[in-house]
Design a protein around this motif. Structure first.
Motif, PDB file in Angstrom:
ATOM      1  N   THR A  25       0.833  -1.208   0.000  1.00 57.76           N
ATOM      2  CA  THR A  25       0.000   0.000   0.000  1.00 57.76           C
ATOM      3  C   THR A  25       0.865   1.254   0.000  1.00 57.76           C
ATOM      4  OG1 THR A  25      -1.738  -1.178   1.196  1.00 57.76           O
ATOM      5  CG2 THR A  25      -1.829   1.226   1.212  1.00 57.76           C
ATOM      6  N   ASP A  32      -5.077   2.472  -6.383  1.00 58.52           N
ATOM      7  CA  ASP A  32      -6.000   1.427  -5.971  1.00 58.52           C
ATOM      8  C   ASP A  32      -5.354   0.050  -6.135  1.00 58.52           C
ATOM      9  OD1 ASP A  32      -8.319  -0.625  -6.710  1.00 58.52           O
ATOM     10  OD2 ASP A  32      -9.198   0.951  -5.492  1.00 58.52           O
ATOM     11  N   PHE A  33      -5.290  -0.722  -5.062  1.00 61.29           N
ATOM     12  CA  PHE A  33      -4.662  -2.050  -5.079  1.00 61.29           C
ATOM     13  C   PHE A  33      -5.340  -2.975  -6.083  1.00 61.29           C
ATOM     14  CE2 PHE A  33      -4.658  -6.436  -3.471  1.00 61.29           C
ATOM     15  CZ  PHE A  33      -3.291  -6.699  -3.423  1.00 61.29           C
ATOM     16  N   GLU A  34      -6.676  -3.005  -6.050  1.00 60.53           N
ATOM     17  CA  GLU A  34      -7.429  -3.898  -6.930  1.00 60.53           C
ATOM     18  C   GLU A  34      -7.172  -3.577  -8.401  1.00 60.53           C
ATOM     19  OE1 GLU A  34      -9.922  -6.379  -6.719  1.00 60.53           O
ATOM     20  OE2 GLU A  34      -9.436  -6.759  -4.611  1.00 60.53           O
ATOM     21  N   LYS A  35      -7.218  -2.288  -8.738  1.00 64.62           N
ATOM     22  CA  LYS A  35      -7.058  -1.889 -10.130  1.00 64.62           C
ATOM     23  C   LYS A  35      -5.610  -2.030 -10.609  1.00 64.62           C
ATOM     24  CE  LYS A  35     -10.937   1.390 -10.225  1.00 64.62           C
ATOM     25  NZ  LYS A  35     -11.345   2.814 -10.431  1.00 64.62           N
ATOM     26  N   VAL A  38      -4.308  -6.431  -8.999  1.00 65.27           N
ATOM     27  CA  VAL A  38      -5.127  -7.643  -9.083  1.00 65.27           C
ATOM     28  C   VAL A  38      -5.539  -7.868 -10.535  1.00 65.27           C
ATOM     29  CG1 VAL A  38      -7.256  -8.769  -8.351  1.00 65.27           C
ATOM     30  CG2 VAL A  38      -5.943  -7.415  -6.721  1.00 65.27           C
ATOM     31  N   LYS A  40      -7.723  -9.741 -13.391  1.00 62.56           N
ATOM     32  CA  LYS A  40      -8.941 -10.505 -13.643  1.00 62.56           C
ATOM     33  C   LYS A  40      -8.737 -11.309 -14.919  1.00 62.56           C
ATOM     34  CE  LYS A  40     -13.967 -10.334 -13.976  1.00 62.56           C
ATOM     35  NZ  LYS A  40     -15.183  -9.486 -13.964  1.00 62.56           N
ATOM     36  N   LYS A  46     -10.357 -13.634 -10.158  1.00 66.51           N
ATOM     37  CA  LYS A  46      -9.269 -12.695  -9.909  1.00 66.51           C
ATOM     38  C   LYS A  46      -8.019 -13.421  -9.426  1.00 66.51           C
ATOM     39  CE  LYS A  46     -12.285  -8.768  -8.796  1.00 66.51           C
ATOM     40  NZ  LYS A  46     -12.667  -7.765  -7.766  1.00 66.51           N
ATOM     41  N   LYS A  48      -4.456 -12.695  -7.416  1.00 61.65           N
ATOM     42  CA  LYS A  48      -3.751 -11.730  -6.564  1.00 61.65           C
ATOM     43  C   LYS A  48      -2.286 -11.607  -6.982  1.00 61.65           C
ATOM     44  CE  LYS A  48      -4.776 -13.817  -2.682  1.00 61.65           C
ATOM     45  NZ  LYS A  48      -4.925 -14.083  -1.226  1.00 61.65           N
TER      46      LYS A  48
END
Length: 631
Positions: A25, A32-35, A38, A40, A46, A48
């Protein structure tokens, strides 16, 4: 030394996932961590950026052992696979000579494709002359209406030679549904032919005669979970029909073989084969196959665990093979071969790199053989069973792929089964839609094909090479398909058509890089533009840089450029773009490399062409060909 090592590790305190996330972080600096991290997958789940031991908690995949039900880690306790080569047996004597030759070059599995009208005792005698059937796996394919006769002839031939049937391994490729998917036709009586085949080969316990050719889905561009999910439904449909026809679940399951494709998604392909064995074992187990003999692999309830073993042949994909820069195909097929080998398939065929534009020659077939032999003889891939086991990442991929495939399997079953789905065209529509989506991804470089839509060989020419058409028939009124078919258009096909169009033109367009201003930006954008325009086969001329736009334009005119590409920084475009455009004065097509903030202002001045990472490469180049009069 041991005590020293223990002390060394005790000096480091364990780091928890929370601490890793705090560090990640902080390094993301608010992103943004997900965007950002991560991924897809096309399969819908998804992935990681990192996995830890705690990610294995609750996963039953780690409880499995090689050779034990449900066979996630392999159906055997070693990782020996058979190296297969396919032979088109137009002439039995020629095919026999070729087979004998390659058996001395590392091949231990053969597949003969025989025309239906050629099936005869004399043909088989000549074809198999001096080939020890106990020493090599023999696989056969022929017209559906002749498979039973072929089976009977083989049994008679093996009996005549007094072979030990327990040492005979091979298959006969009978696949009713694949005929529908690839040819659009239903031919013969599925159940009766399958029963006759099983009856004809009952004396050959290790011959598989009912085939699930999921390879066809892969070659049509399917996602991995689609290939696996439909393959399971495909196999279950056959097994269910056989059981309903009076064949025991044990006998039926032991006669089914799966032919899978292998795509270039390295880790997901390893996971696919692991998941496939596990899921198929559970499907067969649901039929409660009874063990017919004393066997150490019998469950407590007398269920036959051997019947649940999935027999898997794998073949590298043709969907991602290319005509241009064809030797890059070797890189693709090598990683695919590695995936299948590590995943523990039973046999493997490597597609020769030149298959896209010609019948493979001796050289390309030799290279294809050696790609497997290198993994065996020099890399020892056959020495370790399921080396991926325990990997936090791959174990999670295996579970995710299995879940996605199982959901698709259940969906097909709920809608009436695989035959109903193929008859209605829903399988074909689903796979063809995926193929279309992947073509779009290739055209916009979201999916990379090295040498085609990225880093093309600028100076290569196709010459007489033309792509081989693998579709069932040409589009038009003459098509006799009674059900929809799969589209086998390769991912590179549209780029190849564009480049062949350029090559056939009377004049090869010349693109001149007008590099000016900021050194790093002009070099980066010139390289980007060269690669972008090179995908259409244009000649590109890079430059070290010019002091003024007028100097650059003058040099481009002296070079007789058809295209002038301004390469600089965004800030400098606001100053230099319009003067450069006016200096060109319609004597060549003018392009800006990049998407600067002042793009709307530049468009208002009449500048139309911009190439950047968000542009659709294929569509843009098609437009440029049209503007340049190339048709």
């Amino acid at each position: 030394m041991a005590d020293s090592r223990e002390k060394l590790f005790s000096d480091f305190s364990p780091v928890g996932t929370g601490q890793w996330m705090e560090k990640v972080t902080a390094d993301l600096k608010g992103a943004d961590f997900e965007k950002k991290l991560v991924w897809k997958t096309n399969e819908g789940f998804k992935v990681k950026p990192f996995y830890r031991m705690e990610d294995l908690e609750g996963l039953k995949t780690t409880d499995n052992l090689p050779g034990e039900f449900p066979y996630l880690r392999g159906t055997k306790k070693d990782n020996v696979w058979l190296v297969r080569q396919n032979i088109l047996a137009d002439c039995p004597k020629t095919a026999n000579a070729k087979a004998l030759d390659i058996l001395n070059k590392g091949i231990d599995s053969l597949e003969f494709s025989i025309k239906g009208e050629d099936v005869s005792a004399e043909f088989i005698e000549t074809l198999l002359n001096d080939i020890c059937a106990e020493c090599v796996e023999l696989n056969f394919s022929t017209c559906q209406s002749n498979v039973v006769e072929l089976a009977q002839l083989l049994v008679a031939y093996f009996g005549k030679k007094s072979y030990d049937v327990t040492k005979l391994h091979g298959s006969i490729n009978y696949d009713y549904f694949n005929q529908m998917l690839t040819k659009g036709k239903e031919k013969g009586n599925l159940v009766q032919t399958a029963k006759d085949l099983i009856e004809a080969t009952k004396s050959l316990p290790f011959y598989r005669v009912i085939t699930v050719n999921a390879l066809s889905l892969n070659n049509a561009g399917s996602y991995i979970s689609q290939e696996l999910g439909y393959a399971l439904a495909w196999g279950n449909e056959y097994l269910n029909l056989l059981v309903e026809a009076g064949i025991t679940a044990t006998a039926g399951a032991k006669k089914i073989k799966f032919n899978f494709g292998i795509s270039s998604n390295y880790f997901l392909e390893i996971a696919k084969f692991r998941a496939a064995r596990m899921l198929w074992a559970n499907i067969v187990s649901s039929y409660k196959p009874a063990c017919t003999r004393e066997c150490p692999n019998t469950a407590e309830d007398e269920e036959c665990r051997c019947a649940a073993k999935m027999k898997v042949h794998a073949e590298t994909s043709t969907f991602n093979l290319t005509l241009f820069d064809a030797h890059v195909n070797l890189l693709r097929t090598q990683t695919e071969t590695m995936s299948a080998a590590l995943a523990g398939v039973d046999s493997l065929t490597v597609t020769p790199f030149d298959k896209t534009y010609q019948t493979p020659d001796d050289f390309s077939e030799r290279i294809a053989r050696n790609q497997q032999l290198l993994l065996k003889e020099e890399s020892n891939f056959d020495k370790v069973v399921d080396p991926a086991a325990g990997s936090y990442y791959i174990e999670n991929l295996t579970t995710s792929i299995a879940q996605q495939a199982w959901n698709l399997f259940l969906k097909v079953e709920d809608e009436g089964g695989f035959y109903a789905a193929v008859k209605a065209g829903s399988v074909q529509a689903d796979i063809n839609e995926t193929g279309k989506a992947r073509h779009i991804a290739v055209s916009s470089r979201k999916e990379i094909l090295l040498g085609t839509n990225q880093f093309p060989n600028f100076n290569e020419k196709a010459g007489d090479k033309r792509p081989v058409n693998n579709n069932c028939c040409n589009e038009g009124d003459s098509c006799e398909c009674t059900v929809p078919v799969l589209n086998f258009s390769r991912a590179a096909s549209e780029f190849e058509a564009l480049r062949l169009q350029t090559e056939a033109a009377s004049h090869r367009p010349k693109a001149f890089m007008l590099t000016i201003g900021n050194l790093s930006m002009r070099q980066a954008r010139a390289q980007f533009a060269c690669n972008f325009l090179g995908c259409a086969g244009y000649e590109t001329i890079d430059n070290l840089g010019f002091e003024t736009v007028e100097e650059g334009v003058e040099a481009s005119m002296e070079a007789k450029a058809d295209i002038v590409v301004l390469c600089s920084s965004d800030d400098e475009y606001a100053e230099n773009a319009v003067p450069a455009f006016k200096a060109v004065n319609n004597r060549a097509m003018f392009i800006i490399a990049g998407a600067p903030a002042c793009m709307d202002t530049l468009k208002a001045e009449g500048i139309e062409n911009f190439i950047h990472v968000r542009a659709n490469v294929l569509d843009t180049l098609k437009q440029y060909n049209a503007k340049l009069g190339i048709k």
